[in-house]
Design a protein around this motif. Structure first.
Motif, PDB file in Angstrom:
ATOM      1  N   GLU A  80       0.813  -1.218   0.000  1.00  0.00           N
ATOM      2  CA  GLU A  80       0.000   0.000   0.000  1.00  0.00           C
ATOM      3  C   GLU A  80       0.848   1.271   0.000  1.00  0.00           C
ATOM      4  O   GLU A  80       0.436   2.294  -0.553  1.00  0.00           O
ATOM      5  CB  GLU A  80      -0.952   0.005   1.195  1.00  0.00           C
ATOM      6  CG  GLU A  80      -1.965  -1.121   1.192  1.00  0.00           C
ATOM      7  CD  GLU A  80      -2.916  -1.065   0.014  1.00  0.00           C
ATOM      8  OE1 GLU A  80      -3.285   0.037  -0.410  1.00  0.00           O
ATOM      9  OE2 GLU A  80      -3.291  -2.143  -0.482  1.00  0.00           O
ATOM     10  N   SER A  81       2.031   1.218   0.603  1.00  0.00           N
ATOM     11  CA  SER A  81       2.893   2.394   0.625  1.00  0.00           C
ATOM     12  C   SER A  81       3.257   2.850  -0.785  1.00  0.00           C
ATOM     13  O   SER A  81       3.558   4.029  -1.002  1.00  0.00           O
ATOM     14  CB  SER A  81       4.163   2.099   1.417  1.00  0.00           C
ATOM     15  OG  SER A  81       3.871   1.880   2.781  1.00  0.00           O
ATOM     16  N   LEU A  82       3.239   1.924  -1.741  1.00  0.00           N
ATOM     17  CA  LEU A  82       3.566   2.282  -3.118  1.00  0.00           C
ATOM     18  C   LEU A  82       2.520   3.217  -3.722  1.00  0.00           C
ATOM     19  O   LEU A  82       2.838   4.034  -4.585  1.00  0.00           O
ATOM     20  CB  LEU A  82       3.674   1.020  -3.973  1.00  0.00           C
ATOM     21  CG  LEU A  82       4.827   0.070  -3.639  1.00  0.00           C
ATOM     22  CD1 LEU A  82       4.677  -1.224  -4.429  1.00  0.00           C
ATOM     23  CD2 LEU A  82       6.170   0.726  -3.937  1.00  0.00           C
ATOM     24  N   PHE A 119       1.334  -3.632 -12.913  1.00  0.00           N
ATOM     25  CA  PHE A 119       2.120  -4.846 -12.702  1.00  0.00           C
ATOM     26  C   PHE A 119       2.981  -4.711 -11.455  1.00  0.00           C
ATOM     27  O   PHE A 119       3.147  -5.666 -10.690  1.00  0.00           O
ATOM     28  CB  PHE A 119       3.005  -5.118 -13.926  1.00  0.00           C
ATOM     29  CG  PHE A 119       4.058  -6.161 -13.670  1.00  0.00           C
ATOM     30  CD1 PHE A 119       3.733  -7.516 -13.691  1.00  0.00           C
ATOM     31  CD2 PHE A 119       5.368  -5.794 -13.383  1.00  0.00           C
ATOM     32  CE1 PHE A 119       4.701  -8.482 -13.437  1.00  0.00           C
ATOM     33  CE2 PHE A 119       6.338  -6.752 -13.132  1.00  0.00           C
ATOM     34  CZ  PHE A 119       6.006  -8.097 -13.155  1.00  0.00           C
ATOM     35  N   VAL A 120       3.549  -3.510 -11.238  1.00  0.00           N
ATOM     36  CA  VAL A 120       4.427  -3.279 -10.086  1.00  0.00           C
ATOM     37  C   VAL A 120       3.686  -3.538  -8.785  1.00  0.00           C
ATOM     38  O   VAL A 120       4.180  -4.245  -7.888  1.00  0.00           O
ATOM     39  CB  VAL A 120       4.992  -1.839 -10.111  1.00  0.00           C
ATOM     40  CG1 VAL A 120       5.723  -1.521  -8.807  1.00  0.00           C
ATOM     41  CG2 VAL A 120       5.934  -1.658 -11.298  1.00  0.00           C
ATOM     42  N   PHE A 121       2.475  -3.006  -8.665  1.00  0.00           N
ATOM     43  CA  PHE A 121       1.711  -3.195  -7.431  1.00  0.00           C
ATOM     44  C   PHE A 121       1.355  -4.663  -7.237  1.00  0.00           C
ATOM     45  O   PHE A 121       1.496  -5.208  -6.135  1.00  0.00           O
ATOM     46  CB  PHE A 121       0.441  -2.349  -7.452  1.00  0.00           C
ATOM     47  CG  PHE A 121      -0.330  -2.406  -6.158  1.00  0.00           C
ATOM     48  CD1 PHE A 121      -0.052  -1.532  -5.129  1.00  0.00           C
ATOM     49  CD2 PHE A 121      -1.332  -3.363  -5.965  1.00  0.00           C
ATOM     50  CE1 PHE A 121      -0.751  -1.587  -3.926  1.00  0.00           C
ATOM     51  CE2 PHE A 121      -2.027  -3.428  -4.771  1.00  0.00           C
ATOM     52  CZ  PHE A 121      -1.734  -2.540  -3.755  1.00  0.00           C
ATOM     53  N   ARG A 122       0.902  -5.319  -8.303  1.00  0.00           N
ATOM     54  CA  ARG A 122       0.516  -6.722  -8.183  1.00  0.00           C
ATOM     55  C   ARG A 122       1.712  -7.602  -7.814  1.00  0.00           C
ATOM     56  O   ARG A 122       1.589  -8.528  -7.002  1.00  0.00           O
ATOM     57  CB  ARG A 122      -0.117  -7.211  -9.495  1.00  0.00           C
ATOM     58  CG  ARG A 122      -1.457  -6.552  -9.817  1.00  0.00           C
ATOM     59  CD  ARG A 122      -2.213  -7.341 -10.876  1.00  0.00           C
ATOM     60  NE  ARG A 122      -1.441  -7.500 -12.105  1.00  0.00           N
ATOM     61  CZ  ARG A 122      -1.423  -6.649 -13.111  1.00  0.00           C
ATOM     62  NH1 ARG A 122      -2.163  -5.535 -13.040  1.00  0.00           N
ATOM     63  NH2 ARG A 122      -0.693  -6.885 -14.187  1.00  0.00           N
ATOM     64  N   PHE A 123       2.869  -7.278  -8.395  1.00  0.00           N
ATOM     65  CA  PHE A 123       4.075  -8.039  -8.084  1.00  0.00           C
ATOM     66  C   PHE A 123       4.428  -7.897  -6.602  1.00  0.00           C
ATOM     67  O   PHE A 123       4.666  -8.897  -5.911  1.00  0.00           O
ATOM     68  CB  PHE A 123       5.239  -7.549  -8.950  1.00  0.00           C
ATOM     69  CG  PHE A 123       6.568  -8.153  -8.574  1.00  0.00           C
ATOM     70  CD1 PHE A 123       6.891  -9.446  -8.954  1.00  0.00           C
ATOM     71  CD2 PHE A 123       7.487  -7.426  -7.824  1.00  0.00           C
ATOM     72  CE1 PHE A 123       8.112 -10.010  -8.594  1.00  0.00           C
ATOM     73  CE2 PHE A 123       8.709  -7.974  -7.468  1.00  0.00           C
ATOM     74  CZ  PHE A 123       9.026  -9.275  -7.857  1.00  0.00           C
ATOM     75  N   TYR A 124       4.431  -6.663  -6.100  1.00  0.00           N
ATOM     76  CA  TYR A 124       4.819  -6.463  -4.705  1.00  0.00           C
ATOM     77  C   TYR A 124       3.723  -6.895  -3.730  1.00  0.00           C
ATOM     78  O   TYR A 124       4.006  -7.123  -2.552  1.00  0.00           O
ATOM     79  CB  TYR A 124       5.258  -5.010  -4.470  1.00  0.00           C
ATOM     80  CG  TYR A 124       6.659  -4.782  -4.984  1.00  0.00           C
ATOM     81  CD1 TYR A 124       7.751  -5.391  -4.360  1.00  0.00           C
ATOM     82  CD2 TYR A 124       6.893  -4.004  -6.109  1.00  0.00           C
ATOM     83  CE1 TYR A 124       9.034  -5.215  -4.838  1.00  0.00           C
ATOM     84  CE2 TYR A 124       8.182  -3.820  -6.595  1.00  0.00           C
ATOM     85  CZ  TYR A 124       9.245  -4.441  -5.960  1.00  0.00           C
ATOM     86  OH  TYR A 124      10.519  -4.286  -6.439  1.00  0.00           O
TER      87      TYR A 124
END
Length: 404
Positions: free
Chosen positions: A145-147, A157-162
């Motif tokens: 969530e911090s992202l 993709f970045v959020f789903r990956f992390y």
């Protein structure tokens, strides 16, 4: 007990992890920290660490192993490199025979002091692969969530990956201590972590923050913001309020460093905001005397649903110093200010509302009472003694075999 502590940041960087580890030593534990080279928040390696070579040292009874690290510098790529360079180097160390307690034995427990990024917990899990010991996390930042507050889209993709990375890490913890009670529902809902595995343990302020008498009135009201001056803190709103209060006897003091500091300095100069003073980053030991020169303390944050779950650590320092609080922030911090009756709070990112709350403070006939209320609330909820007692209890329970 022999404790291994993992955190990418450590003294002289501005986090309480150093005081926490020193407190554990005072309780009789043997503590080793694995950390990186100091470079937060400006992004450059601190003086004395420019060689960026692994080193071992002892500070306040705490053994410290510093790993080489790529400094944060500026930009997303450098920050990502910074994150993974620590994970890689610290993981190498915790997977080696060099990572052992002072008496040569394996550690009894690993404590992860989890700021951003959550990947800093991986070296702890690598250690557990070799030595079946419990891992306890103290969670200060919610991932992924911090992202979102940094501009990453939830659908990306970045959020789903992390999200997958975060799920694996959080689920691997034997116990998670959270700084805000509002973190627990998120972890339960998002990652299906059993509620019994989560405990609420709010931050505290170092013992050097003590009540100081109200500043003698001299016709000027000093409002102080202290801490990281970054994008998430939305400190630019202070300049918005300063512009609206040009004709009022108010001076805004900004104490700290960060990615937005130079931009704020330039804006203050361009707009001729003579009621704004920048003091730069100051040593922790100087902060109580600086707080003593303030009539009220400022806490600001971007308008973000996840950031609103957090309670910034500066709030405890402000309250311990018996200073009224004025906020441009929602969620948990707004709740604490209201519950403690120690100041005034406006919604995030609303300069006019913040200005109105500052004017309420100027018209307040009992600012001393607000400061006293802040300290009373601090004593009831946030003391260092309470924190260390609860942390020590969790450590003992896990080492003795308690699992959920």
């Amino acid at each position: 007990m022999n404790l291994l502590v993992i955190c990418q940041y450590y003294d002289p960087e501005p986090f309480r992890i150093h005081d926490l580890c020193a407190g554990l030593v005072q309780l009789g534990h043997s503590v080793q920290v694995v950390t990186g080279m100091p470079n937060y928040p400006a992004g450059d390696l601190y003086p004395g660490f420019a060689d960026n070579k692994a080193r071992d040292e002892v500070l306040d009874g705490v053994r410290i192993h510093r790993c080489p690290i790529h400094p944060r510098k500026h930009g997303a790529l450098h920050r990502l490199w910074n994150y993974y360079s620590f994970t890689r180097q610290a993981g190498r160390y915790t997977s080696s025979s060099h990572c052992a307690a002072a008496d040569g034995r394996p550690f009894d427990l690993v404590l992860v002091y989890q700021l951003s990024p959550v990947m800093m917990a991986k070296p702890a899990l690598l250690y557990r692969r070799l030595h079946p010991v419990p891992v306890l996390m103290y969670c200060l930042d919610l991932w992924p969530e911090s992202l979102l507050a940094g501009g990453v889209s939830r659908d990306s993709f970045v959020f789903r990956f992390y999200h997958r990375v975060s799920a694996r890490i959080y689920r691997s913890m034997d116990r998670i201590l959270v700084t805000s009670a509002r973190f627990a529902p998120y972890l339960i809902r998002e990652f299906d972590i059993p509620a019994a595995r989560i405990r609420h343990l709010p931050q505290y302020a170092e013992d050097l923050f003590r009540p100081s008498p109200p500043r003698k009135r001299d016709g000027t009201v000093n409002l102080m913001f202290a801490g990281n001056v970054g994008n998430l803190q939305n400190a630019g709103i202070l300049l918005d309020a300063a512009k609206l209060l040009r004709q009022e006897p108010v001076v805004f003091h900004v104490v700290g460093d960060g990615s937005e500091l130079e931009k704020l300095k330039k804006r203050a100069k361009d707009e001729d905001l003579q009621n704004v003073c920048f003091h730069g980053r100051r040593p922790l030991e100087e902060m109580p005397s600086l707080y003593a020169e303030a009539d009220a303390m400022l806490v600001t944050m971007k308008n973000d649903p996840i950031l609103s779950l957090t309670l910034p650590g500066k709030v405890q320092s402000y309250m311990a110093s018996a200073r009224p609080l004025i906020g441009s922030i929602g969620g948990e911090t707004a709740r604490v200010i209201a519950e403690a009756d120690c100041g005034f709070c406006a919604p995030s990112e609303d300069p006019e509302a913040l200005t109105a709350e500052i004017r309420r403070f100027l018209a307040c006939d009992s600012p001393e009472r607000l400061g006293q209320n802040a300290r009373t609330y601090y004593d009831a909820h946030f003391t260092r003694t309470h924190f260390l007692t609860e942390l020590d209890r969790e450590i003992s329970n896990l080492v003795s075999g308690e699992r959920i």
